[in-house]
Design a protein around this motif. Structure first.
Motif, PDB file in Angstrom:
ATOM      1  N   GLY A   1       0.817  -1.209   0.000  1.00  0.00           N
ATOM      2  CA  GLY A   1       0.000   0.000   0.000  1.00  0.00           C
ATOM      3  C   GLY A   1       0.848   1.255   0.000  1.00  0.00           C
ATOM      4  N   ILE A   2       1.956   1.225   0.753  1.00  0.00           N
ATOM      5  CA  ILE A   2       2.857   2.377   0.775  1.00  0.00           C
ATOM      6  C   ILE A   2       3.536   2.543  -0.574  1.00  0.00           C
ATOM      7  CG2 ILE A   2       4.899   3.366   1.870  1.00  0.00           C
ATOM      8  CD1 ILE A   2       2.355   3.322   3.599  1.00  0.00           C
ATOM      9  N   VAL A   3       3.999   1.448  -1.160  1.00  0.00           N
ATOM     10  CA  VAL A   3       4.663   1.527  -2.467  1.00  0.00           C
ATOM     11  C   VAL A   3       3.704   2.083  -3.522  1.00  0.00           C
ATOM     12  CG1 VAL A   3       5.750   0.183  -4.314  1.00  0.00           C
ATOM     13  CG2 VAL A   3       6.274  -0.332  -1.923  1.00  0.00           C
ATOM     14  N   MET A   4       2.482   1.584  -3.521  1.00  0.00           N
ATOM     15  CA  MET A   4       1.482   2.106  -4.459  1.00  0.00           C
ATOM     16  C   MET A   4       1.256   3.594  -4.244  1.00  0.00           C
ATOM     17  SD  MET A   4      -1.613  -0.663  -4.847  1.00  0.00           S
ATOM     18  CE  MET A   4      -2.435   0.362  -6.052  1.00  0.00           C
ATOM     19  N   THR A   5       1.125   3.993  -2.984  1.00  0.00           N
ATOM     20  CA  THR A   5       0.804   5.381  -2.678  1.00  0.00           C
ATOM     21  C   THR A   5       1.946   6.311  -3.053  1.00  0.00           C
ATOM     22  OG1 THR A   5      -0.608   4.629  -0.867  1.00  0.00           O
ATOM     23  CG2 THR A   5       0.040   6.937  -0.851  1.00  0.00           C
ATOM     24  N   VAL A   6       3.183   5.869  -2.893  1.00  0.00           N
ATOM     25  CA  VAL A   6       4.325   6.688  -3.321  1.00  0.00           C
ATOM     26  C   VAL A   6       4.263   6.913  -4.827  1.00  0.00           C
ATOM     27  CG1 VAL A   6       6.843   6.754  -3.531  1.00  0.00           C
ATOM     28  CG2 VAL A   6       5.791   6.028  -1.392  1.00  0.00           C
ATOM     29  N   ASN A   7       3.901   5.886  -5.578  1.00  0.00           N
ATOM     30  CA  ASN A   7       3.717   6.057  -7.022  1.00  0.00           C
ATOM     31  C   ASN A   7       2.639   7.092  -7.325  1.00  0.00           C
ATOM     32  OD1 ASN A   7       5.231   4.023  -8.926  1.00  0.00           O
ATOM     33  ND2 ASN A   7       4.747   2.865  -7.087  1.00  0.00           N
ATOM     34  N   MET A   8       1.539   7.023  -6.588  1.00  0.00           N
ATOM     35  CA  MET A   8       0.457   7.987  -6.799  1.00  0.00           C
ATOM     36  C   MET A   8       0.918   9.406  -6.456  1.00  0.00           C
ATOM     37  SD  MET A   8      -1.726   5.796  -7.786  1.00  0.00           S
ATOM     38  CE  MET A   8      -0.346   4.738  -8.230  1.00  0.00           C
ATOM     39  N   ALA A   9       1.770   9.523  -5.423  1.00  0.00           N
ATOM     40  CA  ALA A   9       2.294  10.835  -5.032  1.00  0.00           C
ATOM     41  C   ALA A   9       3.144  11.422  -6.151  1.00  0.00           C
ATOM     42  CB  ALA A   9       3.115  10.705  -3.747  1.00  0.00           C
ATOM     43  N   ILE A  10       3.980  10.597  -6.764  1.00  0.00           N
ATOM     44  CA  ILE A  10       4.808  11.081  -7.885  1.00  0.00           C
ATOM     45  C   ILE A  10       3.918  11.504  -9.043  1.00  0.00           C
ATOM     46  CG2 ILE A  10       6.604  10.437  -9.543  1.00  0.00           C
ATOM     47  CD1 ILE A  10       7.658   8.474  -7.422  1.00  0.00           C
ATOM     48  N   GLY A  11       2.827  10.778  -9.257  1.00  0.00           N
ATOM     49  CA  GLY A  11       1.902  11.136 -10.327  1.00  0.00           C
ATOM     50  C   GLY A  11       1.291  12.513 -10.143  1.00  0.00           C
ATOM     51  N   GLN A  12       1.211  12.991  -8.894  1.00  0.00           N
ATOM     52  CA  GLN A  12       0.626  14.306  -8.648  1.00  0.00           C
ATOM     53  C   GLN A  12       1.493  15.446  -9.174  1.00  0.00           C
ATOM     54  OE1 GLN A  12      -0.241  14.566  -4.402  1.00  0.00           O
ATOM     55  NE2 GLN A  12      -2.309  13.823  -4.765  1.00  0.00           N
ATOM     56  N   ILE A  13       2.773  15.155  -9.492  1.00  0.00           N
ATOM     57  CA  ILE A  13       3.648  16.215 -10.006  1.00  0.00           C
ATOM     58  C   ILE A  13       4.199  15.893 -11.391  1.00  0.00           C
ATOM     59  CG2 ILE A  13       4.312  16.953  -7.690  1.00  0.00           C
ATOM     60  CD1 ILE A  13       7.042  15.547  -8.186  1.00  0.00           C
ATOM     61  N   THR A  14       3.715  14.808 -12.003  1.00  0.00           N
ATOM     62  CA  THR A  14       4.242  14.393 -13.305  1.00  0.00           C
ATOM     63  C   THR A  14       3.212  14.649 -14.398  1.00  0.00           C
ATOM     64  OG1 THR A  14       5.436  12.631 -12.139  1.00  0.00           O
ATOM     65  CG2 THR A  14       5.375  12.515 -14.535  1.00  0.00           C
ATOM     66  N   PRO A  15       3.548  15.466 -15.407  1.00  0.00           N
ATOM     67  CA  PRO A  15       2.611  15.725 -16.508  1.00  0.00           C
ATOM     68  C   PRO A  15       2.219  14.424 -17.195  1.00  0.00           C
ATOM     69  CG  PRO A  15       4.481  17.236 -16.551  1.00  0.00           C
ATOM     70  CD  PRO A  15       4.806  16.178 -15.537  1.00  0.00           C
ATOM     71  N   PRO A  16       1.026  14.358 -17.826  1.00  0.00           N
ATOM     72  CA  PRO A  16       0.209  15.517 -18.221  1.00  0.00           C
ATOM     73  C   PRO A  16      -0.840  15.989 -17.217  1.00  0.00           C
ATOM     74  CG  PRO A  16      -0.643  13.526 -19.236  1.00  0.00           C
ATOM     75  CD  PRO A  16       0.582  13.112 -18.484  1.00  0.00           C
ATOM     76  N   VAL A  17      -1.304  15.136 -16.294  1.00  0.00           N
ATOM     77  CA  VAL A  17      -2.380  15.571 -15.391  1.00  0.00           C
ATOM     78  C   VAL A  17      -1.810  16.385 -14.236  1.00  0.00           C
ATOM     79  CG1 VAL A  17      -4.228  14.810 -13.874  1.00  0.00           C
ATOM     80  CG2 VAL A  17      -3.866  13.663 -16.059  1.00  0.00           C
ATOM     81  N   ALA A  18      -0.983  15.781 -13.373  1.00  0.00           N
ATOM     82  CA  ALA A  18      -0.216  16.493 -12.354  1.00  0.00           C
ATOM     83  C   ALA A  18      -1.051  17.535 -11.609  1.00  0.00           C
ATOM     84  CB  ALA A  18       1.003  17.153 -12.991  1.00  0.00           C
ATOM     85  N   VAL A  19      -1.998  17.058 -10.820  1.00  0.00           N
ATOM     86  CA  VAL A  19      -2.954  17.954 -10.171  1.00  0.00           C
ATOM     87  C   VAL A  19      -2.267  18.984  -9.282  1.00  0.00           C
ATOM     88  CG1 VAL A  19      -3.316  16.313  -8.280  1.00  0.00           C
ATOM     89  CG2 VAL A  19      -5.049  18.020  -8.767  1.00  0.00           C
ATOM     90  N   ASN A  20      -1.177  18.600  -8.602  1.00  0.00           N
ATOM     91  CA  ASN A  20      -0.474  19.560  -7.743  1.00  0.00           C
ATOM     92  C   ASN A  20       0.099  20.725  -8.542  1.00  0.00           C
ATOM     93  OD1 ASN A  20      -1.038  17.819  -5.663  1.00  0.00           O
ATOM     94  ND2 ASN A  20       1.073  17.540  -4.998  1.00  0.00           N
ATOM     95  N   LEU A  21       0.566  20.430  -9.758  1.00  0.00           N
ATOM     96  CA  LEU A  21       1.136  21.490 -10.587  1.00  0.00           C
ATOM     97  C   LEU A  21       0.067  22.487 -11.020  1.00  0.00           C
ATOM     98  CD1 LEU A  21       3.699  19.664 -12.920  1.00  0.00           C
ATOM     99  CD2 LEU A  21       4.003  20.548 -10.614  1.00  0.00           C
ATOM    100  N   PHE A  22      -1.113  21.987 -11.333  1.00  0.00           N
ATOM    101  CA  PHE A  22      -2.186  22.894 -11.750  1.00  0.00           C
ATOM    102  C   PHE A  22      -2.636  23.786 -10.599  1.00  0.00           C
ATOM    103  CE2 PHE A  22      -2.468  19.880 -15.253  1.00  0.00           C
ATOM    104  CZ  PHE A  22      -2.703  20.730 -16.335  1.00  0.00           C
ATOM    105  N   VAL A  23      -2.713  23.217  -9.394  1.00  0.00           N
ATOM    106  CA  VAL A  23      -3.069  24.037  -8.235  1.00  0.00           C
ATOM    107  C   VAL A  23      -1.971  25.056  -7.963  1.00  0.00           C
ATOM    108  CG1 VAL A  23      -3.604  24.011  -5.772  1.00  0.00           C
ATOM    109  CG2 VAL A  23      -4.462  22.189  -7.240  1.00  0.00           C
TER     110      VAL A  23
END
Length: 421
Positions: A357-379
């Motif tokens: 669960g931690i490994v999966m969540t770390v991947n999801m965390a990286i996805g928050q700053i990786t284009p094209p979606v990168a929700v943290n970058l848009f905020v």
């Protein structure tokens, strides 16, 4: 008719048409249920059953707690304290940003919420010290990714609910990985700042003891929440409610920055954010049920089990898959889409579901700053007023640092086992 392929195809087609994730999951599932004659009456039951779970009640409470803490002025006091501690050092502003992201993550549990709470304070402060605006906004977004790793993480609550693990166990397991990822981000930030000659140091003239006293009630929040959970005083769901009342007490009694008239706005803001997440939970649950019913889950599980003899390769492929998924979807959707397939594989290979669960969540965390979606970058772009392209160009050192941290966390247990022989 291959209903499994149709389900997946409909979902991907709707995403390409920029249909919101919740609507795409629901439309694909309902469409396949109708065409396959699976009984449309299951939709309402499944929708209700997907969200009527006691651990999920913690989500709106933690969201409300984060909103209350933000409006109470705790974020500004924490930032001032951190600047007083490390601001005099040349890369101190960058280090303070990472530390603030870690501390606020222990309050909000949401990456975008952390950017929204801290970005308006930290990004201008870094720009004043000569940092490139795009870099400052990118570092803020990257620091906020820690919020879904460090407890109380909303993503970990959803994972624990689906995987059948304890929320308290998942929270406990997320502390060290959150610190490790923060360390990698801090190192990357310091190296870039030094290489580009940025930073002048910003010494806060106020007494550190005074600033600590002002920030202390806010800093107590994660201590109360996590200490109460691990001490057996209350469940994670009850802890979330306690966090709300503690935030109101701090804002109304200690700082006097909140008033009874503010409650309506606080509840509306938290309600909207909670509704978005719970809509995804409900429709993703229906999608997962449809995928299992039409045999899609079984087919994918069988493919993955063929790789069980080489667990290192299987883990590498899964991490690559999660990284790509994280660039496109939010963590909650990914959990619902993949865990029905992965839980049997984890059990067969012998992987600890808490660790996975931690490994999966770390991947999801990286996805928050990786284009094209990168929700943290848009905020971060909205908070800083910068074009998203300027932040994209500066985010890659933090993506690389995060991937290195992920590799250590994912393969660390194997390395420890090898060295222990």
């Amino acid at each position: 008719m291959n209903l499994g392929g149709l389900l997946l195809g409909l979902f991907l087609a709707l995403l390409l048409l920029r249909v919101p994730v919740a609507a795409a999951l629901g439309a694909a599932a309902v469409g396949v249920i109708a065409l396959g004659g699976l009984g449309l009456q299951v939709v309402s039951f499944n929708f209700q059953a997907g969200i009527a779970k006691f651990p999920l009640l913690a989500i709106p409470f933690f969201i409300l707690a984060g909103v209350v803490m933000d409006r109470a002025g705790i974020a500004e006091r924490i930032v001032r304290l951190l600047l007083a501690l490390v601001g005099g050092w040349r890369p101190g502003a960058a280090l303070a940003t990472v530390l603030a992201g870690m501390l606020w993550g222990a309050i909000s549990g949401s990456g975008p919420a952390t950017v929204a709470a801290l970005g308006g304070i930290l990004v201008p402060m870094m720009v004043r010290q000569g940092y490139a605006p795009g870099f400052a906004a990118g570092l803020m977004a990257a620091s906020a990714e820690l919020s879904i790793i460090i407890p109380p993480s909303i993503a970990l609550i959803v994972y624990a609910t689906l995987a059948g693990t304890s929320v308290a166990q998942q929270f406990w397991a997320g502390i060290l990985p959150g610190v490790v990822m923060g360390g990698f981000l801090a190192l990357a930030a310091v190296l870039v700042v030094r290489a580009r000659g940025w930073g002048t140091g910003e010494v806060v003239p106020e007494s550190r003891w005074r600033l600590l006293a002002e920030a202390f009630p806010g800093l107590l929040t994660p201590v109360i929440i996590l200490g109460g959970i691990y001490g057996g005083v209350f469940t994670p769901t009850e802890a979330a409610a306690v966090g709300v009342f503690w935030g109101l007490l701090v804002g109304m009694a200690f700082y006097r920055s909140l008033h009874l008239g503010d409650l309506r706005d606080l509840l509306v803001e938290a309600g909207v954010s909670s509704a978005v997440i719970m809509a995804i939970v409900a429709w993703a649950g229906l999608f997962a049920w449809a995928a299992d019913t039409v045999g899609l889950v079984g087919k994918v599980t069988a493919i993955l089990l063929r790789l069980q003899e080489n667990p290192l390769l299987l883990l590498g492929l899964l991490n690559l898959f999660w990284l790509v998924m994280g660039m496109l979807l939010d963590a909650v959707s990914i959990y619902y889409l993949t865990l029905p397939v992965l839980l049997p594989v984890m059990a067969h290979v012998g992987w600890d579901p808490v660790w996975m669960g931690i490994v999966m969540t770390v991947n999801m965390a990286i996805g928050q700053i990786t284009p094209p979606v990168a929700v943290n970058l848009f905020v971060s772009a909205r908070v800083s007023g910068l074009p998203i392209e300027r932040i994209w160009r500066e985010i890659w050192p933090f993506v690389l640092a995060s991937v290195l941290g992920l590799l250590l966390l994912a393969y660390g247990p194997y390395l420890a086992e090898t060295w222990g022989r």
